[in-house]
Every structure is written in C-alpha cells, then in structure tokens.
Design an enzyme around this catalytic site. Structure first.
Site, PDB file in Angstrom:
ATOM      1  N   ASP A   1      -1.908  -4.969  -2.339  1.00 13.23           N
ATOM      2  CA  ASP A   1      -2.265  -3.909  -3.284  1.00 13.23           C
ATOM      3  C   ASP A   1      -3.539  -4.218  -4.071  1.00 13.23           C
ATOM      4  O   ASP A   1      -4.077  -3.337  -4.747  1.00 13.23           O
ATOM      5  CB  ASP A   1      -1.125  -3.677  -4.285  1.00 13.23           C
ATOM      6  CG  ASP A   1      -0.021  -2.807  -3.719  1.00 13.23           C
ATOM      7  OD1 ASP A   1      -0.273  -2.122  -2.705  1.00 13.23           O
ATOM      8  OD2 ASP A   1       1.090  -2.803  -4.283  1.00 13.23           O
TER       9      ASP A   1
ATOM     10  N   LYS B   1      -0.171   1.674 -11.092  1.00 13.37           N
ATOM     11  CA  LYS B   1      -0.327   2.696 -10.058  1.00 13.37           C
ATOM     12  C   LYS B   1       1.036   3.201  -9.626  1.00 13.37           C
ATOM     13  O   LYS B   1       2.051   2.496  -9.720  1.00 13.37           O
ATOM     14  CB  LYS B   1      -1.111   2.169  -8.858  1.00 13.37           C
ATOM     15  CG  LYS B   1      -0.440   1.042  -8.057  1.00 13.37           C
ATOM     16  CD  LYS B   1       0.277   1.535  -6.825  1.00 13.37           C
ATOM     17  CE  LYS B   1       0.741   0.385  -5.933  1.00 13.37           C
ATOM     18  NZ  LYS B   1       1.831   0.756  -5.012  1.00 13.37           N
TER      19      LYS B   1
END
Length: 283
Positions: free
Chosen positions: A136, A10
């Site tokens: 995350d 990401k």
C-alpha cells in the site's frame, strides 16, 4: 531543522479478488481514496547516528516492527546515509483498522526524509523503495483516488471521487489480513463491479458510485466477525447512501451526500463503538 508531514488514511471503495497467483499472492483490483483523518509525523535531525521513533500511541511499536523505522533504515542503507533522526508519530488513524495507517506513516516518512536529507528522489524512486516495505505504500505516497491491480502495487490515478461525507467506524476487534485471504474461496465470492465503479468516479456520478461500491472480502470477515454486518445495518438504517467494509476490515464506512445524515450516523454509532470518525475525501 524540523519538518512535519501528514499521513492520511485511505478507504477501499471497491475491492475484488480475481485469483491466486503462482507466486502465492492474490490478483486484486481495487479503488482507493484518501480521507482527511490523518497522522502527523514530525522529523528532527540528531547528532548521533541512530533511529529514534516516538509516538503518543501505546499500541504502536517503535522498533523494527514499525514501518516508519523500516523506511528510515532502508533509506540509510540504500544511500549510505550516516545521520541520526528522531520521528514523532502523532497517531490519529486507528491501528490495525484496514485504513493503511502504517503504510501511510511509512509514505510520510519517505517524503519527509527525502526533503530533510535533500536526497532528490523522484516519486517513482520513492515508490520503488516503499514497495519493498508494503504494497500500500506506493499508493499512500501519491494519495488521492486511484485504481490498483496486480498485488495492489500497480497504481493508476483517477479523478477525485465525488465529494461526500464519510463516517468511519472501527469495532473493538482485530482482523488478520493473511487469515482473511487464507479463508477465502475465490469461486464463491461476490465480485463487485469495479469497472462500473471506476466509470462512475470518472464521470463524477455520486449515485452511480454508491450503487457500485463493493468488497469481495466482506463475506469472509463477516463470517468471523458478525459485528461488521451489524455496523453496516445500523449505518443503512440511519440513512447512509452506501455502507462498506474497508480492505480486510474491521473498519466500516458510510457514504453520505448530506452532512445531516452523516451526523445522524455518527451520533447513532458513537454509543455502539468507541472509535467513530466523521471525515471528508481528499483531492
């Protein structure tokens, strides 16, 4: 039975630090997007009640320091599971790069074991477990484009960012996230327009998106590692529509609407840094 799970990297299209909280963490706002650079995890049941992590990366620990190991251990303890598992991590995301490789591997482990062991856990339940390992992880479980706030653990899905080509460049340095946050002075930071970036993404406005991407941590990391700025400058010189550091660094990415420009940036940076990747966004 053997199953395989993808673990996409990401990037942070936007990252702002608002203030330090009473619990010692920082209040942040961020917009994440998944890209098609991914690790692959292969799962295989073992007769012996052990956790075995294997990988093709010499930089990755395979003991309790590994997020995948932690995910397996937490599931086994939480749900009283007495089964053995071997997980092989085919590593493609650079290690310690600011691309959430460890968190994405952890998320893939939770998804894979939920299937392999028929646990029947909902996404919310998986996210609750994942949040105990890393902030995350809940995002990585869901993927796509998303807005995050709080410590980064509160996730709201957004429309997929406008499609484009992305060049990722990781210099040969390591950046400590805790050191970056310890070094920052919130009042002195440049605060990016996260609201404007969100509106651009929601409207499918590529130009608006490239004009509003921003990272409040960039100046802190660049002060310690000038090569981050050098990479950004080269990307813009070769025609990037925007260039930005991801997370606390050190990876820098360029956004390009045209593949020819992305290829030019890729070729131009390949001789400057060893780890250069040409990727696209994921839905």
């Amino acid at each position: 039975m053997e199953i395989i799970e993808r673990a996409p990297a990401k990037i942070n299209l936007g990252l702002d630090v608002l203030h330090k909280r009473v619990d010692g963490y920082h209040e942040v706002e961020s917009i994440f997007a998944s890209v098609d650079l991914a690790d692959h995890l292969t799962f295989e049941n073992l007769e012996e009640d052990i956790i075995r992590i294997e990988t093709d990366s010499s930089f990755l620990p395979v003991d309790r320091r590994n997020h995948v190991y932690q995910a397996v251990d937490l599931l086994k303890r939480t749900y009283n599971i007495h089964k053995g598992i071997k997980i092989y991590i085919e590593k493609r995301i650079p290690v310690a790069a600011g691309l959430a490789g460890g968190s994405s591997d952890c998320a893939a482990a939770l998804r894979g074991l939920n299937k392999l062991w028929n646990l029947g856990l909902t996404m919310d339940e998986l996210c609750e477990i994942g949040s105990q390992i890393g902030m995350d992880v809940p995002y990585c479980l869901r993927g796509g484009t998303a807005f995050a706030n709080g410590r980064g653990e509160k996730i709201e899905a957004l429309p997929t960012m406008p499609q484009c080509w992305i060049v990722l460049v990781k210099p040969r340095i390591s950046v400590s996230t805790s050191t970056v946050f310890n070094d920052l002075a919130v009042d002195e930071l440049h605060h990016p327009d996260i609201a404007g970036l969100r509106i651009a993404i929601e409207n499918g406005d590529y130009t608006g998106m490239t004009q509003t991407v921003g990272n409040a941590l960039e100046s802190v990391t660049i002060a310690r590692h000038p090569i981050v700025q050098q990479i950004k400058d080269r990307m813009l010189k070769y025609g990037a529509d925007a260039a930005l550091m991801s997370g606390s660094g050190p990876t820098v990415f360029a956004l390009c609407e045209k593949k020819t420009r992305a290829q030019r940036i890729y070729n131009g940076l390949k001789g400057f840094c060893e780890e250069v990747y040409l990727v696209r966004t994921l839905k």
